[in-house]
Design an enzyme around this catalytic site. Structure first.
Site, PDB file in Angstrom:
ATOM      1  N   GLY A  63      21.566  34.388  55.321  1.00  0.00           N
ATOM      2  CA  GLY A  63      22.569  34.672  54.570  1.00  0.00           C
ATOM      3  C   GLY A  63      23.329  33.116  54.716  1.00  0.00           C
ATOM      4  N   ALA A  64      23.308  32.401  53.742  1.00  0.00           N
ATOM      5  CA  ALA A  64      23.511  30.977  52.778  1.00  0.00           C
ATOM      6  C   ALA A  64      23.616  31.249  51.664  1.00  0.00           C
ATOM      7  CB  ALA A  64      22.229  29.900  53.349  1.00  0.00           C
ATOM      8  N   ALA A 122      28.200  31.453  50.445  1.00  0.00           N
ATOM      9  CA  ALA A 122      29.747  30.369  51.156  1.00  0.00           C
ATOM     10  C   ALA A 122      30.063  30.525  52.667  1.00  0.00           C
ATOM     11  CB  ALA A 122      30.806  30.917  50.104  1.00  0.00           C
ATOM     12  N   GLY A 181      28.397  32.908  55.212  1.00  0.00           N
ATOM     13  CA  GLY A 181      27.019  31.894  56.253  1.00  0.00           C
ATOM     14  C   GLY A 181      26.728  30.162  56.279  1.00  0.00           C
ATOM     15  N   ASN A 208      34.040  42.455  54.618  1.00  0.00           N
ATOM     16  CA  ASN A 208      34.952  42.148  54.221  1.00  0.00           C
ATOM     17  C   ASN A 208      34.855  43.800  53.977  1.00  0.00           C
ATOM     18  OD1 ASN A 208      36.392  40.198  54.005  1.00  0.00           O
ATOM     19  ND2 ASN A 208      35.517  39.407  51.666  1.00  0.00           N
ATOM     20  N   LYS A 237      43.500  42.024  56.639  1.00  0.00           N
ATOM     21  CA  LYS A 237      43.038  41.511  55.043  1.00  0.00           C
ATOM     22  C   LYS A 237      42.645  42.565  54.547  1.00  0.00           C
ATOM     23  CE  LYS A 237      39.553  38.841  53.927  1.00  0.00           C
ATOM     24  NZ  LYS A 237      38.309  37.774  53.812  1.00  0.00           N
ATOM     25  N   ASN A 292      41.429  42.702  44.575  1.00  0.00           N
ATOM     26  CA  ASN A 292      40.421  41.866  44.757  1.00  0.00           C
ATOM     27  C   ASN A 292      40.086  42.821  42.722  1.00  0.00           C
ATOM     28  OD1 ASN A 292      37.823  40.718  45.572  1.00  0.00           O
ATOM     29  ND2 ASN A 292      39.614  40.849  47.284  1.00  0.00           N
ATOM     30  N   GLU A 313      31.659  44.295  45.402  1.00  0.00           N
ATOM     31  CA  GLU A 313      31.249  44.919  46.442  1.00  0.00           C
ATOM     32  C   GLU A 313      33.160  45.852  46.131  1.00  0.00           C
ATOM     33  OE1 GLU A 313      31.590  42.722  51.057  1.00  0.00           O
ATOM     34  OE2 GLU A 313      32.446  41.407  48.987  1.00  0.00           O
TER      35      GLU A 313
END
Length: 339
Positions: free
Chosen positions: A7-8, A10, A12, A104, A206, A214, A287
């Site tokens: 994963g690239a 934010a 990653g 998360n 967290k 969220n 999520e």
């Protein structure tokens, strides 16, 4: 160290770019526009002060076989995306490969080496059939909590917004050679990465904010400071946090920060849209199960009532269903007034 970043987006992208700039051998496993951009130009990191850096020596592929055996695998997808890569991830494993999970919420490995009556239990809301734990053996895993904020501003381009902490920990709390090695690697890349003897307590700290901010933000289309300063939503967040704390306490977790201070910390972040609100606006699946559904699951396991959390979960799940049926997201637009 040979490092694969799956994963690239934010986080990653931020981690992989920094590690590559520090001299590590980094391979991004990505698809689509990100794959093409990184192959062509490397990955660009825009630092908090505006300085632009390009990690040009990174590799990028969508072929796990081609990536080959790695020393470290960084799993930088959202929790509900992990199942989609789990069948392939074993191709990256050698005898000593370590996996750092950067999701998360309550992770799939939560009860591995947990001790007590729930030791070894599967968290069904994030790993329904236990398949993730079979494909990504918890014995390989180091827990990690992600505190930095970043954004993917274009394919292959990451902006670091704030924060540098990535605490790490063995699932059994030991200070092993491998967790210290990964911690040093992260610190050499400019991150703060202390080794903790209770990574689950940090995960809960967290999650304590994520479980309320969220879903409230996704439903009310409001930022963190708005939620914290508006009396009704501030009290709703506090009630959800009290319920979550009751669950955590029954699992042996003690919060090191008072509830009001945790809320004030969120308020200080300012006009920040949570990841769930960003997903809702973009038409992506929120999520919700890892951040909220998992807490409800643990509440049922421990016999803890969570009426406020249950209500928020039900509403976001309905919103998710509606978005799926309509094929789109939900975003506020400025009203057009007529004379």
């Amino acid at each position: 160290m040979k490092i694969a970043v799956i994963g690239a987006g934010a986080i990653g992208g931020l981690v992989g770019a920094r590690l590559a700039l520090a001299g590590e051998e980094v391979t991004f496993i990505v698809r689509g526009a990100n794959l093409a951009a990184i192959r062509a130009n490397g990955i660009k990191l825009i630092e908090m002060d505006g300085e632009e850096k390009i990690a040009s020596q990174v590799r990028a592929t969508d072929d796990y076989d081609a990536a080959g055996e790695q020393d470290l695998v960084i799993l930088a997808l959202k929790a509900h995306q992990v199942d989609g890569v789990s069948a392939q991830i074993g191709k990256l494993f050698g005898p000593r490969t370590v996996v750092v999970t950067m999701q998360n919420g309550i992770p799939f490995w939560y009860f591995h080496r947990h001790g007590g009556e729930f030791d070894g239990r599967t968290v069904r809301s994030v790993d329904a059939g236990g398949e993730l734990a079979r494909r990504i053996p918890p014995e390989r895993v180091l827990g990690c909590v992600v505190y930095p904020a970043a954004e993917l501003v274009a394919p292959g381009v990451i902006r670091h917004i704030e924060g540098a902490r990535f605490p790490l920990g063995e699932l059994d709390g030991t200070a092993s050679e491998r967790v210290n090695e990964v911690s040093t690697c992260f610190q050499n890349a400019g991150f703060k990465s202390p080794v903790l003897d209770n990574i689950r307590a940090e995960i809960w700290l967290k999650l304590w904010g994520n479980v309320c901010f969220n879903p409230i933000s996704a439903l009310a289309h409001s930022t963190l400071v708005d939620i914290c300063q508006y009396p009704l939503t501030r009290e709703l967040a506090a009630e959800m946090m009290r319920e979550a704390e009751a669950v955590a306490t029954k699992l042996g977790i003690t919060f090191r920060v008072p509830l009001d201070r945790r809320i004030e910390g969120a308020a200080q972040i300012g006009k920040h849209k949570t990841s769930m609100l960003q997903d809702v606006e973009a038409g992506r699946g929120p999520e919700i199960d890892a951040l909220v559904g998992s807490v409800i699951e643990l509440a049922r396991m421990t016999g803890t009532p969570t009426p406020h959390i249950d209500s928020a979960y039900a509403l976001v799940k309905l919103l998710e269903q509606t978005m799926t049926e309509e094929g789109g997201g939900v975003k506020l637009q400025r009203a057009v007034t007529t004379a």
